[in-house]
Each structure stands twice: as structure tokens, then as C-alpha cells.
Write a protein that holds these residues in place. Structure first.
Motif, PDB file in Angstrom:
ATOM      1  N   SER A  43      35.438  40.707  42.527  1.00 47.10           N
ATOM      2  CA  SER A  43      36.466  41.133  41.585  1.00 47.10           C
ATOM      3  C   SER A  43      36.601  40.137  40.441  1.00 47.10           C
ATOM      4  CB  SER A  43      37.804  41.306  42.318  1.00 47.10           C
ATOM      5  OG  SER A  43      38.114  40.167  43.070  1.00 47.10           O
ATOM      6  N   GLN A  44      37.384  40.547  39.445  1.00 46.89           N
ATOM      7  CA  GLN A  44      37.638  39.678  38.305  1.00 46.89           C
ATOM      8  C   GLN A  44      39.075  39.874  37.837  1.00 46.89           C
ATOM      9  OE1 GLN A  44      34.751  40.908  35.412  1.00 46.89           O
ATOM     10  NE2 GLN A  44      36.032  42.517  34.575  1.00 46.89           N
ATOM     11  N   LEU A  45      39.615  38.852  37.210  1.00 48.64           N
ATOM     12  CA  LEU A  45      40.967  38.902  36.674  1.00 48.64           C
ATOM     13  C   LEU A  45      40.902  39.380  35.231  1.00 48.64           C
ATOM     14  CD1 LEU A  45      43.967  38.222  37.213  1.00 48.64           C
ATOM     15  CD2 LEU A  45      43.502  35.961  36.256  1.00 48.64           C
ATOM     16  N   THR A  46      41.596  40.483  34.937  1.00 49.87           N
ATOM     17  CA  THR A  46      41.648  41.040  33.589  1.00 49.87           C
ATOM     18  C   THR A  46      43.087  41.410  33.284  1.00 49.87           C
ATOM     19  OG1 THR A  46      39.465  42.012  33.981  1.00 49.87           O
ATOM     20  CG2 THR A  46      40.658  42.790  32.057  1.00 49.87           C
ATOM     21  N   ASP A  48      45.893  39.847  33.627  1.00 51.95           N
ATOM     22  CA  ASP A  48      46.768  39.486  34.754  1.00 51.95           C
ATOM     23  C   ASP A  48      46.687  40.473  35.921  1.00 51.95           C
ATOM     24  OD1 ASP A  48      47.675  37.184  33.476  1.00 51.95           O
ATOM     25  OD2 ASP A  48      49.297  38.258  32.471  1.00 51.95           O
ATOM     26  N   LYS A  49      45.593  41.179  36.031  1.00 54.09           N
ATOM     27  CA  LYS A  49      45.398  42.123  37.132  1.00 54.09           C
ATOM     28  C   LYS A  49      44.021  41.884  37.738  1.00 54.09           C
ATOM     29  CE  LYS A  49      45.388  47.037  38.158  1.00 54.09           C
ATOM     30  NZ  LYS A  49      45.342  48.385  37.631  1.00 54.09           N
ATOM     31  N   ILE A  50      43.954  41.888  39.071  1.00 54.19           N
ATOM     32  CA  ILE A  50      42.667  41.720  39.736  1.00 54.19           C
ATOM     33  C   ILE A  50      42.021  43.089  39.902  1.00 54.19           C
ATOM     34  CG2 ILE A  50      41.513  40.994  41.849  1.00 54.19           C
ATOM     35  CD1 ILE A  50      43.724  38.903  42.186  1.00 54.19           C
ATOM     36  N   ASN A  51      40.834  43.244  39.341  1.00 56.27           N
ATOM     37  CA  ASN A  51      40.078  44.499  39.416  1.00 56.27           C
ATOM     38  C   ASN A  51      38.763  44.252  40.124  1.00 56.27           C
ATOM     39  OD1 ASN A  51      41.832  46.204  37.747  1.00 56.27           O
ATOM     40  ND2 ASN A  51      41.212  44.835  36.093  1.00 56.27           N
ATOM     41  N   TRP A  52      38.396  45.163  41.022  1.00 54.24           N
ATOM     42  CA  TRP A  52      37.099  45.013  41.682  1.00 54.24           C
ATOM     43  C   TRP A  52      36.006  45.492  40.739  1.00 54.24           C
ATOM     44  CZ3 TRP A  52      33.794  49.069  42.661  1.00 54.24           C
ATOM     45  CH2 TRP A  52      34.337  50.346  42.658  1.00 54.24           C
ATOM     46  N   LYS A  55      31.736  46.540  45.379  1.00 58.74           N
ATOM     47  CA  LYS A  55      32.198  46.579  46.767  1.00 58.74           C
ATOM     48  C   LYS A  55      31.056  47.052  47.641  1.00 58.74           C
ATOM     49  CE  LYS A  55      36.939  48.217  46.124  1.00 58.74           C
ATOM     50  NZ  LYS A  55      37.881  49.254  46.521  1.00 58.74           N
TER      51      LYS A  55
END
Length: 101
Positions: A43-46, A48-52, A55
């Protein structure tokens, strides 16, 4: 097509060689994951939200789903034992039906 590191390590440990079926881009925000086991997530932080972004899910039939997300679509590679073609065919039909918008 490069195999994910998780799949390569599985093949090394088990001595099995997995084949792959690429489904391509599925136009949706998410995949119905209720019947799968989460094996790996990247995942990555974009904003202020963590998005996968990738998977690996395992099915009860022993298939590994490698999901990658890019610009609103999800690419699905299904890693399977070459001898499971009948089960794979049934699984793919059901998978597409469940994840159609």
C-alpha cells in the motif's frame, strides 16, 4: 510477465510451478473479498489515506489472486496449478459475476 515475489517464494518452498491466467482490467473500485484469505498487501499513503496498490488473496481452491490497482481499474492475475483447469474455468465465471458492476 513477472511473477510476484510471494508467488516465487511459494514455488521455491513447495516445489510446485504455478500457471497464470490474466483477466485484465476490471472496472471497479474494489473486489468482493469475503471468501478469500489475505496473504500479502502493498500500500501507499496518498492524501492522508492508505490505499492498497497490490494484494495477493488465496481462494479455498488453492488459487492465488494477484490484484493490482491502477487508475480506477483492477488487474487480476490468477495463479493456479496447471491441472486445475476445470475448477479454474468455474471459478473465473463466478468471480466475474460477483465483481461485475
Amino acid at each position: 510477465m513477472d511473477k510476484p515475489e510471494y508467488i516465487k517464494k511459494f514455488e521455491e518452498k513447495s516445489g510446485e510451478f504455478l500457471s497464470v491466467l490474466r483477466l485484465g482490467g476490471i472496472k471497479c473500485d474494489s473486489i468482493n473479498e469475503t471468501n478469500y484469505f489475505l496473504m500479502y498487501i502493498g500500500s501507499q499513503l496518498t492524501d492522508d489515506k492508505i490505499n492498497w496498490i497490490e494484494k495477493i488473496l488465496k481462494t479455498k481452491h488453492g488459487f492465488y489472486l494477484y490484484l493490482t490497482r491502477y487508475e480506477g481499474s483492477i488487474s487480476v492475475d490468477i495463479y493456479h496449478n496447471p491441472e486445475q483447469l476445470n475448477e479454474l474455468s468455474l471459478f473465473v465465471k463466478q468471480f466475474i459475476k460477483q465483481n461485475k458492476k
